[in-house]
Structure formats: structure tokens, C-alpha cells
Scaffold this motif. Sequence first.
Motif, PDB file in Angstrom:
ATOM      1  N   ILE A 112      11.431 -18.152   1.089  1.00 26.22           N
ATOM      2  CA  ILE A 112      12.274 -17.366   0.200  1.00 26.22           C
ATOM      3  C   ILE A 112      11.641 -17.327  -1.181  1.00 26.22           C
ATOM      4  CG2 ILE A 112      14.586 -17.225  -0.800  1.00 26.22           C
ATOM      5  CD1 ILE A 112      15.385 -19.011   1.686  1.00 26.22           C
ATOM      6  N   ASP A 113      11.472 -16.128  -1.712  1.00 22.27           N
ATOM      7  CA  ASP A 113      10.789 -15.973  -3.000  1.00 22.27           C
ATOM      8  C   ASP A 113      11.358 -16.856  -4.101  1.00 22.27           C
ATOM      9  OD1 ASP A 113       8.912 -14.192  -2.042  1.00 22.27           O
ATOM     10  OD2 ASP A 113      10.075 -12.425  -2.611  1.00 22.27           O
ATOM     11  N   ASN A 114      12.650 -16.897  -4.230  1.00 19.60           N
ATOM     12  CA  ASN A 114      13.280 -17.694  -5.290  1.00 19.60           C
ATOM     13  C   ASN A 114      14.067 -18.861  -4.708  1.00 19.60           C
ATOM     14  OD1 ASN A 114      12.407 -16.240  -7.602  1.00 19.60           O
ATOM     15  ND2 ASN A 114      13.762 -14.577  -6.956  1.00 19.60           N
ATOM     16  N   GLY A 115      13.485 -19.499  -3.698  1.00 18.97           N
ATOM     17  CA  GLY A 115      14.137 -20.626  -3.057  1.00 18.97           C
ATOM     18  C   GLY A 115      13.765 -21.949  -3.710  1.00 18.97           C
ATOM     19  N   VAL A 116      14.188 -23.021  -3.082  1.00 19.20           N
ATOM     20  CA  VAL A 116      13.972 -24.372  -3.599  1.00 19.20           C
ATOM     21  C   VAL A 116      12.486 -24.672  -3.759  1.00 19.20           C
ATOM     22  CG1 VAL A 116      14.248 -26.828  -3.079  1.00 19.20           C
ATOM     23  CG2 VAL A 116      16.151 -25.254  -2.706  1.00 19.20           C
ATOM     24  N   ASP A 117      11.683 -24.270  -2.781  1.00 22.20           N
ATOM     25  CA  ASP A 117      10.263 -24.595  -2.839  1.00 22.20           C
ATOM     26  C   ASP A 117       9.599 -23.992  -4.070  1.00 22.20           C
ATOM     27  OD1 ASP A 117       8.275 -26.101  -1.223  1.00 22.20           O
ATOM     28  OD2 ASP A 117       7.197 -24.193  -1.324  1.00 22.20           O
ATOM     29  N   ARG A 118       9.804 -22.717  -4.286  1.00 22.46           N
ATOM     30  CA  ARG A 118       9.125 -22.046  -5.403  1.00 22.46           C
ATOM     31  C   ARG A 118       9.749 -22.336  -6.765  1.00 22.46           C
ATOM     32  NH1 ARG A 118       7.455 -16.391  -2.617  1.00 22.46           N
ATOM     33  NH2 ARG A 118       6.029 -17.317  -1.108  1.00 22.46           N
ATOM     34  N   LEU A 119      11.065 -22.449  -6.820  1.00 15.40           N
ATOM     35  CA  LEU A 119      11.716 -22.674  -8.113  1.00 15.40           C
ATOM     36  C   LEU A 119      11.741 -24.140  -8.527  1.00 15.40           C
ATOM     37  CD1 LEU A 119      14.834 -20.329  -7.975  1.00 15.40           C
ATOM     38  CD2 LEU A 119      12.739 -20.007  -9.286  1.00 15.40           C
ATOM     39  N   PHE A 120      11.695 -25.042  -7.548  1.00 14.50           N
ATOM     40  CA  PHE A 120      11.892 -26.448  -7.887  1.00 14.50           C
ATOM     41  C   PHE A 120      10.810 -27.386  -7.337  1.00 14.50           C
ATOM     42  CE2 PHE A 120      13.676 -30.502  -6.363  1.00 14.50           C
ATOM     43  CZ  PHE A 120      13.800 -31.135  -7.584  1.00 14.50           C
ATOM     44  N   LEU A 121      10.535 -27.313  -6.044  1.00 14.43           N
ATOM     45  CA  LEU A 121       9.646 -28.310  -5.451  1.00 14.43           C
ATOM     46  C   LEU A 121       8.221 -28.259  -5.986  1.00 14.43           C
ATOM     47  CD1 LEU A 121      10.866 -28.450  -1.750  1.00 14.43           C
ATOM     48  CD2 LEU A 121      11.340 -30.049  -3.615  1.00 14.43           C
ATOM     49  N   ASN A 122       7.757 -27.079  -6.345  1.00 16.36           N
ATOM     50  CA  ASN A 122       6.415 -27.010  -6.952  1.00 16.36           C
ATOM     51  C   ASN A 122       6.386 -27.800  -8.266  1.00 16.36           C
ATOM     52  OD1 ASN A 122       5.274 -25.502  -4.896  1.00 16.36           O
ATOM     53  ND2 ASN A 122       5.754 -23.549  -5.878  1.00 16.36           N
ATOM     54  N   GLU A 123       7.468 -27.713  -9.038  1.00 11.60           N
ATOM     55  CA  GLU A 123       7.562 -28.493 -10.283  1.00 11.60           C
ATOM     56  C   GLU A 123       7.675 -29.986  -9.987  1.00 11.60           C
ATOM     57  OE1 GLU A 123       7.136 -27.566 -13.468  1.00 11.60           O
ATOM     58  OE2 GLU A 123       6.588 -25.650 -12.565  1.00 11.60           O
ATOM     59  N   MET A 124       8.420 -30.327  -8.947  1.00 14.65           N
ATOM     60  CA  MET A 124       8.555 -31.739  -8.560  1.00 14.65           C
ATOM     61  C   MET A 124       7.184 -32.306  -8.165  1.00 14.65           C
ATOM     62  SD  MET A 124      10.443 -34.456  -8.053  1.00 14.65           S
ATOM     63  CE  MET A 124      12.120 -34.440  -7.465  1.00 14.65           C
ATOM     64  N   ARG A 125       6.422 -31.535  -7.412  1.00 11.20           N
ATOM     65  CA  ARG A 125       5.078 -31.983  -7.006  1.00 11.20           C
ATOM     66  C   ARG A 125       4.181 -32.182  -8.223  1.00 11.20           C
ATOM     67  NH1 ARG A 125       5.950 -27.674  -3.276  1.00 11.20           N
ATOM     68  NH2 ARG A 125       6.691 -28.536  -1.315  1.00 11.20           N
ATOM     69  N   ARG A 126       4.227 -31.234  -9.161  1.00 11.17           N
ATOM     70  CA  ARG A 126       3.430 -31.358 -10.390  1.00 11.17           C
ATOM     71  C   ARG A 126       3.835 -32.606 -11.178  1.00 11.17           C
ATOM     72  NH1 ARG A 126       2.717 -25.954 -10.130  1.00 11.17           N
ATOM     73  NH2 ARG A 126       4.536 -25.081 -11.117  1.00 11.17           N
ATOM     74  N   HIS A 127       5.118 -32.803 -11.313  1.00 13.36           N
ATOM     75  CA  HIS A 127       5.639 -33.973 -12.028  1.00 13.36           C
ATOM     76  C   HIS A 127       5.120 -35.255 -11.368  1.00 13.36           C
ATOM     77  CE1 HIS A 127       8.457 -36.724 -13.969  1.00 13.36           C
ATOM     78  NE2 HIS A 127       8.912 -37.089 -12.783  1.00 13.36           N
ATOM     79  N   TYR A 128       5.183 -35.304 -10.061  1.00  9.40           N
ATOM     80  CA  TYR A 128       4.722 -36.501  -9.349  1.00  9.40           C
ATOM     81  C   TYR A 128       3.225 -36.726  -9.560  1.00  9.40           C
ATOM     82  CZ  TYR A 128       3.666 -39.823  -5.684  1.00  9.40           C
ATOM     83  OH  TYR A 128       3.217 -40.921  -5.015  1.00  9.40           O
ATOM     84  N   VAL A 129       2.427 -35.689  -9.353  1.00  8.42           N
ATOM     85  CA  VAL A 129       0.961 -35.825  -9.465  1.00  8.42           C
ATOM     86  C   VAL A 129       0.547 -36.146 -10.902  1.00  8.42           C
ATOM     87  CG1 VAL A 129      -1.217 -34.551  -9.318  1.00  8.42           C
ATOM     88  CG2 VAL A 129       0.441 -34.414  -7.453  1.00  8.42           C
ATOM     89  N   ASP A 130       1.124 -35.445 -11.875  1.00  6.46           N
ATOM     90  CA  ASP A 130       0.711 -35.607 -13.272  1.00  6.46           C
ATOM     91  C   ASP A 130       1.295 -36.840 -13.963  1.00  6.46           C
ATOM     92  OD1 ASP A 130      -0.630 -33.234 -12.890  1.00  6.46           O
ATOM     93  OD2 ASP A 130       0.801 -32.010 -14.025  1.00  6.46           O
ATOM     94  N   GLU A 131       2.553 -37.168 -13.659  1.00 14.24           N
ATOM     95  CA  GLU A 131       3.220 -38.216 -14.423  1.00 14.24           C
ATOM     96  C   GLU A 131       3.512 -39.503 -13.649  1.00 14.24           C
ATOM     97  OE1 GLU A 131       6.504 -36.755 -16.767  1.00 14.24           O
ATOM     98  OE2 GLU A 131       5.621 -34.741 -16.771  1.00 14.24           O
ATOM     99  N   ILE A 132       3.740 -39.407 -12.366  1.00 15.69           N
ATOM    100  CA  ILE A 132       4.147 -40.593 -11.599  1.00 15.69           C
ATOM    101  C   ILE A 132       2.966 -41.245 -10.882  1.00 15.69           C
ATOM    102  CG2 ILE A 132       5.649 -41.463  -9.769  1.00 15.69           C
ATOM    103  CD1 ILE A 132       7.030 -40.432 -12.438  1.00 15.69           C
ATOM    104  N   LYS A 133       2.203 -40.474 -10.171  1.00 18.15           N
ATOM    105  CA  LYS A 133       1.091 -41.023  -9.387  1.00 18.15           C
ATOM    106  C   LYS A 133       0.134 -41.886 -10.228  1.00 18.15           C
ATOM    107  CE  LYS A 133      -2.320 -39.617  -5.967  1.00 18.15           C
ATOM    108  NZ  LYS A 133      -2.955 -38.476  -5.308  1.00 18.15           N
ATOM    109  N   PRO A 134      -0.228 -41.475 -11.427  1.00 18.34           N
ATOM    110  CA  PRO A 134      -1.131 -42.319 -12.236  1.00 18.34           C
ATOM    111  C   PRO A 134      -0.560 -43.708 -12.555  1.00 18.34           C
ATOM    112  CG  PRO A 134      -1.042 -40.108 -13.146  1.00 18.34           C
ATOM    113  CD  PRO A 134       0.021 -40.185 -12.080  1.00 18.34           C
TER     114      PRO A 134
END
Length: 184
Positions: free
Chosen positions: A86-108
Motif C-alpha cells: 500500500i502506497d501510504n501504508g505502515v511500511d512506507r509511512l512508518f517502518l522505513n523510518e523505524m529501520r533508519r532509526h534503528y540502524v542510525d541511532e540504536i545499532k551503534p
Amino acid sequence: MQNWHETQVDNLTTGLLNEFDYLLKQVRENNDTIYGVVICVDSDILVGYLALGTVQTNAKKEKLYADWDCKWVPGEWEIATETNEIDNGVDRLFLNEMRRHYVDEIKPKFKDNFDYTEEREKNLWLFMTGFRKAKEILQQRYKAELKDTLFYLSIPGDEVFEKETAKKLNEPSDLLTEMIMENA
């Protein structure tokens, strides 16, 4: 100033509303009835997808699994979203940001023996808050179709987690009691 999790509530809520509307079309096309709305998340509460439990799907599963009641097993529900479906679903509107947050801020932080417990709790707060907001909007929008529907989060295999989130997201009802008493 808002923290990262607080800033993402509206993105998650909007994505859930869009995904629900998309899935509701399938339910209506089949003249089916929804009894459960769930966000299936992983054990870290980082990613998730929306699924709907319906009367017809449950009846089909009951015939398929005569000795197993899977009414409250979201992994068996057939009406669910796929990644980027879905173009404006959870994955595109939210989960991509969650993944970025995890990789950039949490994983390190893990290289310094980071205890993930607090971050997991923040993620749970975010999913519960966004889902609660979406539920309120959906119940106003679709009063009759959702009057006997449970909302909860699911981590596959963690029935305690599912029941606790169901109690927090729903008012007492026969359906909630049924779900809680299942496998009690």
C-alpha cells in the motif's frame, strides 16, 4: 521537545488507517465480518504488519484444522498486508523510518553493551499509542462493522503479550473474555 518515538505516532496511525481501509475492501467483497484487528510485530517490536481475523476465514480454518482452534492465531488469518503493498501504508509511512532509526541511532550502541530493554519499551509505547489512535478513528468511521471487534498486538508464540495488549486496548466484553480464556 518530542523524542523520536513521539514524532512517529501520527505516521504509524495514518499508515494503519490506510491499511485497514485497503483490507476492509477485501472483507466487504466477501461479505465477511471482522472479529479481530492485530498488528503482528517481531520480538524487538521493530517491524509489523496489519492482519484481520474474519468469521469466514476462521470457519475455513476450523474445517482445515478440526482439532485446533486457531481463531486467535493471527499467523493463520488470511487478510493481511504485504511489505510495500500500500502506497501510504505502515511500511512506507512508518517502518522505513523505524529501520533508519534503528540502524542510525540504536545499532551503534550495541558495541558498548547497550541494554535494548528501554528501547523495546519505547517501541511498544509507540505501537500501542498509534494503534489506540487508529482504533478510535476506525470505530468512529465504521461503528457497525467494528462494534464486536478486538484490537491487539501479537508477537507470534507469546500469548501473554497478546492478552495483555488486548486488555489495554479494549473495553471488557465477551469477545475479550473469550480471547483471554483461550488456552488459559
